[in-house]
Scaffold this motif. Structure first.
Motif, mmCIF file in Angstrom:
data_model
loop_
_atom_site.group_PDB
_atom_site.id
_atom_site.type_symbol
_atom_site.label_atom_id
_atom_site.label_comp_id
_atom_site.label_asym_id
_atom_site.label_seq_id
_atom_site.Cartn_x
_atom_site.Cartn_y
_atom_site.Cartn_z
ATOM 1 N N MET A 120 -21.600 -50.350 -7.115
ATOM 2 C CA MET A 120 -20.583 -51.385 -6.970
ATOM 3 C C MET A 120 -21.290 -52.734 -6.856
ATOM 4 N N THR A 121 -20.927 -53.652 -7.740
ATOM 5 C CA THR A 121 -21.609 -54.936 -7.855
ATOM 6 C C THR A 121 -20.633 -56.064 -7.538
ATOM 7 N N HIS A 138 -25.314 -55.673 -4.324
ATOM 8 C CA HIS A 138 -24.937 -54.288 -4.615
ATOM 9 C C HIS A 138 -24.421 -53.618 -3.347
ATOM 10 N N HIS A 139 -23.383 -52.764 -3.519
ATOM 11 C CA HIS A 139 -22.654 -52.243 -2.366
ATOM 12 C C HIS A 139 -22.310 -50.763 -2.497
ATOM 13 N N ILE A 192 -17.265 -55.238 -9.784
ATOM 14 C CA ILE A 192 -17.342 -54.338 -10.936
ATOM 15 C C ILE A 192 -18.376 -53.249 -10.677
ATOM 16 N N PRO A 193 -18.057 -51.981 -10.990
ATOM 17 C CA PRO A 193 -19.096 -50.955 -10.931
ATOM 18 C C PRO A 193 -20.005 -51.087 -12.157
ATOM 19 N N SER A 196 -23.959 -52.405 -18.051
ATOM 20 C CA SER A 196 -24.635 -53.602 -17.542
ATOM 21 C C SER A 196 -23.563 -54.651 -17.260
ATOM 22 N N LEU A 197 -23.914 -55.661 -16.496
ATOM 23 C CA LEU A 197 -22.956 -56.692 -16.125
ATOM 24 C C LEU A 197 -22.517 -57.468 -17.370
ATOM 25 N N PRO A 198 -21.214 -57.470 -17.702
ATOM 26 C CA PRO A 198 -20.738 -58.153 -18.910
ATOM 27 C C PRO A 198 -20.760 -59.680 -18.744
#
Length: 191
Positions: free
Chosen positions: A161-162, A175-176, A155-156, A138-140
Motif C-alpha cells: 500500500m503506497t 509504504h504502509h 494505491i497498492p 509500478s506507480l502510474p
C-alpha cells in the motif's frame, strides 16, 4: 468513532454486493462482484480511507470503483460540499455502481465508465484525493500528475500500500503494509 467508522456505519456494504452475496456482507474479506473484480475487504478499505485522510468539501477520484461502495464511502467523507467521481473500466460494473450510488441520493457523487486508454480522469484534474482499488505494477505517473497540491493518492503498488503526498511543490512516497488486489489495467503509456 472516527470519520471512517461513521462512513462505514452510514454506508453498509450489503447494498453494494450481488444479491446472492449479500448474506456475506459482514465477512472481512473480498467478495466477487463479477468480471473478475471484487468488493474489497472492509478492513483494507478502512486502512486505505484512513491513509487518504479525506476532508469535507474535497474533490476525490475513485479509480476502480466497482460496485460503487468506495465511491459512496468517499461521498460520506466529503459531504455535500465535495465532489466524488468513481471510474470503472468494466461497463456492466460501472452501470451497476452508478445505480447503487444514485440510489443513495448523494448528487455530489457519481460513477461512470472509464474512458478508453485513460487512467483516472485527467480532464477534471487536479484532485485533492485519489483512491485506487486495484494493484499497479509500478506507480502510474499519470495519476500522480492528476493530484492537486496539496493532495494525497493511495494505491497498492506491487503488493505494498503506497501513499503519495504532494505538498508545497514536493511529492513524497511512503509504504504502509502488504495487501492483495486485483490487477490495475493501465493504458500503455503508464506501464
Amino acid at each position: 468513532m472516527d470519520a471512517v467508522d461513521r462512513a462505514f456505519e452510514a454506508v453498509p456494504r450489503k447494498g453494494f454486493l450481488p444479491r446472492l452475496a449479500r448474506s456475506r456482507a459482514g465477512h472481512d474479506g473480498p467478495i466477487l462482484i463479477g468480471h473478475g473484480q471484487t468488493n474489497s475487504q472492509p478492513r483494507t478499505v478502512a486502512d486505505m480511507l484512513r491513509l487518504l485522510d479525506v476532508q469535507p468539501g474535497q474533490r476525490v477520484l475513485d479509480v476502480g470503483s466497482g460496485s460503487g461502495w468506495t465511491t459512496a464511502l468517499l461521498a460520506h467523507l466529503t459531504g455535500p460540499e465535495g465532489t466524488v467521481l468513481g471510474v470503472e473500466l468494466e461497463a456492466d460494473l460501472a452501470r451497476w455502481g452508478a445505480q447503487n450510488v444514485a440510489a443513495l441520493g448523494v448528487p455530489w457523487a457519481r460513477v461512470r465508465e472509464a474512458l478508453p486508454g485513460v487512467l483516472g480522469d485527467p480532464y477534471d484534474a487536479p484532485w485533492d484525493r485519489i483512491l485506487v482499488s486495484a494493484e499497479a505494477d509500478s506507480l502510474p505517473p499519470s495519476l500522480v500528475d492528476q493530484l492537486a497540491d496539496p493532495g494525497r493518492l493511495v494505491i497498492p503498488v506491487a503488493g505494498t500500500m503506497t501513499l503519495v503526498v504532494r505538498a508545497d511543490g514536493t511529492t513524497s512516497t511512503s509504504h504502509h503494509g502488504r495487501y492483495r488486489f486485483v490487477p490495475l489495467r493501465q493504458p500503455r503509456a503508464d506501464r
